[in-house]
Design a protein around this motif. Structure first.
Motif, short mmCIF file in Angstrom:
data_model
loop_
_atom_site.label_atom_id
_atom_site.label_comp_id
_atom_site.label_asym_id
_atom_site.label_seq_id
_atom_site.Cartn_x
_atom_site.Cartn_y
_atom_site.Cartn_z
N SER A 322 0.84 -1.25 0.25
CA SER A 322 -0.04 -0.16 0.12
C SER A 322 0.88 1.21 -0.04
CB SER A 322 -1.01 -0.05 1.08
OG SER A 322 -1.85 0.91 1.21
N ARG A 323 1.79 1.18 0.85
CA ARG A 323 2.69 2.35 1.19
C ARG A 323 3.81 2.66 -0.56
NH1 ARG A 323 7.21 3.62 5.68
NH2 ARG A 323 8.14 5.47 4.52
N LEU A 324 3.96 1.33 -0.90
CA LEU A 324 4.86 1.43 -2.11
C LEU A 324 3.88 2.02 -3.16
CD1 LEU A 324 7.46 0.42 -3.60
CD2 LEU A 324 6.16 -1.61 -4.28
N ILE A 325 2.53 1.58 -3.39
CA ILE A 325 1.82 2.24 -4.33
C ILE A 325 1.53 3.74 -4.28
CG2 ILE A 325 -0.74 2.33 -5.42
CD1 ILE A 325 -0.55 -0.80 -4.60
N ASN A 326 1.50 3.89 -3.08
CA ASN A 326 1.46 5.51 -2.58
C ASN A 326 2.38 6.39 -3.16
OD1 ASN A 326 -0.38 7.51 -1.40
ND2 ASN A 326 1.42 7.78 0.19
N ASP A 327 3.86 5.49 -2.96
CA ASP A 327 4.90 6.47 -3.44
C ASP A 327 4.81 6.65 -5.04
OD1 ASP A 327 5.81 6.45 -0.95
OD2 ASP A 327 7.12 4.81 -0.85
N VAL A 328 4.61 5.57 -5.91
CA VAL A 328 4.43 5.54 -7.13
C VAL A 328 3.38 6.48 -7.55
CG1 VAL A 328 4.22 4.05 -9.32
CG2 VAL A 328 5.59 3.07 -7.37
N THR A 329 2.33 6.40 -7.02
CA THR A 329 1.54 7.29 -7.36
C THR A 329 1.78 8.82 -7.37
OG1 THR A 329 -0.31 5.76 -6.63
CG2 THR A 329 -1.10 8.12 -6.89
N SER A 330 2.43 9.24 -6.34
CA SER A 330 2.85 10.41 -5.94
C SER A 330 3.95 11.03 -7.03
CB SER A 330 3.75 10.64 -4.73
OG SER A 330 2.72 10.47 -3.75
N GLN A 331 4.83 9.87 -7.35
CA GLN A 331 5.81 10.09 -8.43
C GLN A 331 5.09 10.30 -9.92
OE1 GLN A 331 8.79 6.88 -8.60
NE2 GLN A 331 9.49 7.45 -10.62
N MET A 332 4.19 9.80 -10.18
CA MET A 332 3.51 9.53 -11.55
C MET A 332 2.53 10.86 -11.66
SD MET A 332 5.20 7.43 -13.26
CE MET A 332 4.28 7.23 -14.57
N LYS A 333 2.07 11.50 -10.65
CA LYS A 333 0.89 12.50 -10.45
C LYS A 333 1.33 13.64 -11.52
CE LYS A 333 -1.90 11.49 -6.69
NZ LYS A 333 -2.37 12.10 -5.32
N ALA A 334 2.70 13.88 -11.63
CA ALA A 334 3.13 15.07 -12.20
C ALA A 334 2.89 14.84 -13.71
CB ALA A 334 4.66 15.18 -11.91
N LYS A 335 3.34 13.54 -14.31
CA LYS A 335 3.07 13.28 -15.61
C LYS A 335 1.63 13.09 -15.88
CE LYS A 335 4.44 9.93 -19.05
NZ LYS A 335 5.32 8.78 -19.20
N SER A 337 -0.59 14.83 -14.64
CA SER A 337 -1.34 16.24 -14.56
C SER A 337 -1.21 17.06 -15.89
CB SER A 337 -0.83 17.04 -13.22
OG SER A 337 0.54 17.32 -13.49
N ASN A 338 -0.12 16.78 -16.66
CA ASN A 338 0.10 17.27 -17.89
C ASN A 338 -1.22 17.05 -18.93
OD1 ASN A 338 2.39 18.31 -17.07
ND2 ASN A 338 3.89 16.49 -18.01
N LYS A 339 -1.63 15.84 -18.63
CA LYS A 339 -2.92 15.47 -19.27
C LYS A 339 -4.33 15.47 -18.64
CE LYS A 339 -2.79 11.92 -22.20
NZ LYS A 339 -2.84 10.77 -22.63
N HIS A 340 -4.14 16.38 -17.55
CA HIS A 340 -5.25 16.58 -16.66
C HIS A 340 -5.99 15.27 -16.05
CE1 HIS A 340 -4.91 20.95 -17.55
NE2 HIS A 340 -4.89 20.37 -18.71
N ILE A 341 -5.19 14.22 -15.91
CA ILE A 341 -5.64 12.90 -15.77
C ILE A 341 -5.37 12.62 -14.11
CG2 ILE A 341 -5.22 10.20 -15.75
CD1 ILE A 341 -4.23 10.93 -18.52
N SER A 342 -6.46 12.50 -13.50
CA SER A 342 -6.32 12.38 -12.07
C SER A 342 -6.26 10.76 -11.60
CB SER A 342 -7.65 12.63 -11.40
OG SER A 342 -8.70 12.01 -11.81
N ILE A 343 -5.24 10.29 -10.66
CA ILE A 343 -5.03 9.17 -10.26
C ILE A 343 -5.55 9.01 -8.73
CG2 ILE A 343 -3.16 7.42 -9.51
CD1 ILE A 343 -1.47 8.73 -11.45
N ILE A 344 -6.49 8.32 -8.67
CA ILE A 344 -7.20 7.77 -7.46
C ILE A 344 -6.74 6.47 -6.82
CG2 ILE A 344 -9.56 7.28 -6.46
CD1 ILE A 344 -10.77 8.86 -9.11
N PHE A 345 -6.14 6.67 -5.55
CA PHE A 345 -5.85 5.86 -4.81
C PHE A 345 -6.07 5.76 -3.14
CE2 PHE A 345 -2.34 3.50 -2.14
CZ PHE A 345 -2.80 2.41 -2.12
N ASP A 346 -6.91 4.97 -2.59
CA ASP A 346 -7.06 5.18 -1.33
C ASP A 346 -5.73 5.16 -0.43
OD1 ASP A 346 -8.20 5.17 1.50
OD2 ASP A 346 -9.12 3.23 1.18
N THR A 347 -5.42 6.08 0.18
CA THR A 347 -4.05 6.18 1.00
C THR A 347 -4.46 5.83 2.58
OG1 THR A 347 -4.34 8.42 1.05
CG2 THR A 347 -3.01 7.65 -0.70
#
Length: 464
Positions: A322-335, A337-347
């Motif tokens: 769960s923590r690993l996914i949260n880290d990856v999600t934070s890392q990929m949110k910048a990319k 956001s360039n396409k205005h895509i939201s990543i949803i994950f229950d943290t």
């Protein structure tokens, strides 16, 4: 000229049939010989012994009255087809049923043996008539002593002619069988060798790079299966060759783009005003970004090399997925956001522990999210879930992208395969991810619908 496998098949089949025909010919000839010659011989021996018995017991013929009863013997003991001779102890012919040879002396082996008390047969050649004869001699006995011989002589000319005709017919039939066997074995050898020759020729073409080469699939049994398997192999090689070319094209494009950008900004910065902090910062930022792209590409290629050598190894540790996914999600949110895509994950703070290689699993998650972002339209969302069962942890990535054609789903985890050759990437990500998941003894499941999105589920055992 028959060569190779055709020659071996023809020789083996012909040799087997030749031995079989020779065996049956020998048995048949033996039976014919026994039937004719042994039959005649036994018939004459039987008649001679019966005749001697009749002369001794019923006709009361003795040594003293033999001369007076020669006509009785001649008239009553004849055998149809054979000449009867009565011969005394000196070997003189006393009488014959044909009237020829009277008073001549006969000292042949069969007469000598008969005068010793034996019934014997003897084959001989008549040089005058140029024919073979069979003679059967049996003794006339008085008071336990042989005193004369009853002898039957028959010509074997008709029997020889009949037997020879049968022999020739038998040999002719054997020759016909051998010719038919040769033709059949040649046809069979040709039917086996032809597809092999075709397969050899097609293999040589494929070895030279002509992956369009195919062979007929109309053959039956194992040959037909081999033909279908070969054509399937050729089709797979064609696909792999196409994917390889697309891969080379993609890699070339992927390498050229950041290098061009790096070179362009380097020249701009060198030819410009280095005191312009804003421009220098922008240039260095772009160079850093493109360098990261090159590093990622090189890492993919290194993983590809390790994949081919089957040398990818895991460093397992108990990790909170769960923590690993949260880290990856934070890392990929910048990319995203360039396409205005939201990543949803229950943290939530709930831990989902599993024995995994965190770096390799992070690589898988980054690849799944990167693909989801790449193929999702703007203003859409990507949903990630992480659940657990008694034995497994299940990570699901769902997007609202274009979807994947059903026939392509089974191919997208293959090396170099890309659903869209014009998209950026090398076609290695999912293939390497599949390998990493396999090493974790997990499974990767892909479900997709066109224009609705794709759902990828990764199931990993909690304990290896």
């Amino acid at each position: 000229m028959i060569t190779g496998i055709k020659r071996r098949i023809v020789i083996h089949y012909t040799l087997v049939i030749l031995l079989t025909v020779a065996l049956f010919e020998g048995i048949f000839i033996g039976i014919i010989h026994f039937y004719y010659y042994d039959g005649i011989e036994k018939s004459l021996i039987n008649h001679a012994e019966i005749s001697a018995s009749l002369a001794n017991r019923q006709m009361n013929i003795t040594k003293q009255n033999l001369d007076q009863n020669l006509s009785i013997i001649r008239d009553n003991l004849i055998h149809e087809g054979a000449d009867l001779q009565v011969i005394n102890e000196e070997g003189r012919v006393l009488t014959t049923s044909s009237g020829f040879g009277i008073e001549s002396l006969i000292k042949t082996k069969d007469v000598q043996e008969a005068l010793r008390g034996k019934t014997i047969s003897w084959y001989m050649n008549n040089d005058v008539a140029n024919e073979r004869l069979l003679a059967v001699s049996t003794p006339l006995i008085d008071e336990g002593e042989p005193y004369a011989v009853i002898r039957y002589i028959t010509s074997l000319e008709e029997v020889d002619r009949t037997v020879q005709n049968i022999y020739w017919i038998s040999i002719s039939i054997g020759a016909v069988v051998m010719i038919a066997t040769f033709l059949i074995s040649y046809t069979l050898a040709n039917s086996i060798a032809k597809p092999i020759y075709e397969l050899t020729g097609a293999t040589k073409k494929i070895a030279k790079g002509n992956f369009e080469s195919r062979i007929e699939e109309s053959y039956i049994d194992e040959i037909g299966t081999l033909a279908k398997t070969f054509n399937y192999m050729a089709e797979e090689l064609t696909k792999n060759d196409k994917m390889k070319n697309e891969f080379i094209s993609s890699v070339s494009h992927e390498i050229r783009t950041p290098l061009t950008s790096i070179k362009g900004w380097s020249e701009t910065m060198l030819s410009g005003d280095l005191a312009n902090k804003e421009e220098t910062t922008l240039g260095l930022s772009i160079i850093q970004k493109e360098t990261d792209r090159l590093i990622g590409l090189v890492e993919d290629l290194l993983d590809f090399s390790a994949y081919n050598r089957d040398s990818i190894r895991l460093n397992l540790s108990t990790t909170d997925l769960s923590r690993l996914i949260n880290d990856v999600t934070s890392q990929m949110k910048a990319k995203a956001s360039n396409k205005h895509i939201s990543i949803i994950f229950d943290t939530s703070d709930t831990q989902v522990l599993s024995e995994i290689d965190p770096n390799r699993m992070k690589q898988v998650l980054i690849n799944l999210l990167d693909n989801a972002i790449k193929y999702s339209p703007q203003n859409s969302s990507i949903t990630i879930t992480c659940t657990e069962t008694n034995d497994n942890v299940i990570v699901t990535v769902m997007d609202e992208g274009n979807g994947i054609e059903e026939e392509e789903i089974s191919n997208i985890t293959k090396m170099f395969y890309q659903t869209n050759a014009h998209k950026e990437g090398t076609g290695l990500g999912l293939a390497i991810s599949q390998k990493i998941i396999d090493l974790h003894h997990g499974t990767l499941n892909i479900q997709s619908k066109i224009n609705e999105g794709t759902t990828i589920s990764v199931t990993i055992p909690k304990k290896k």
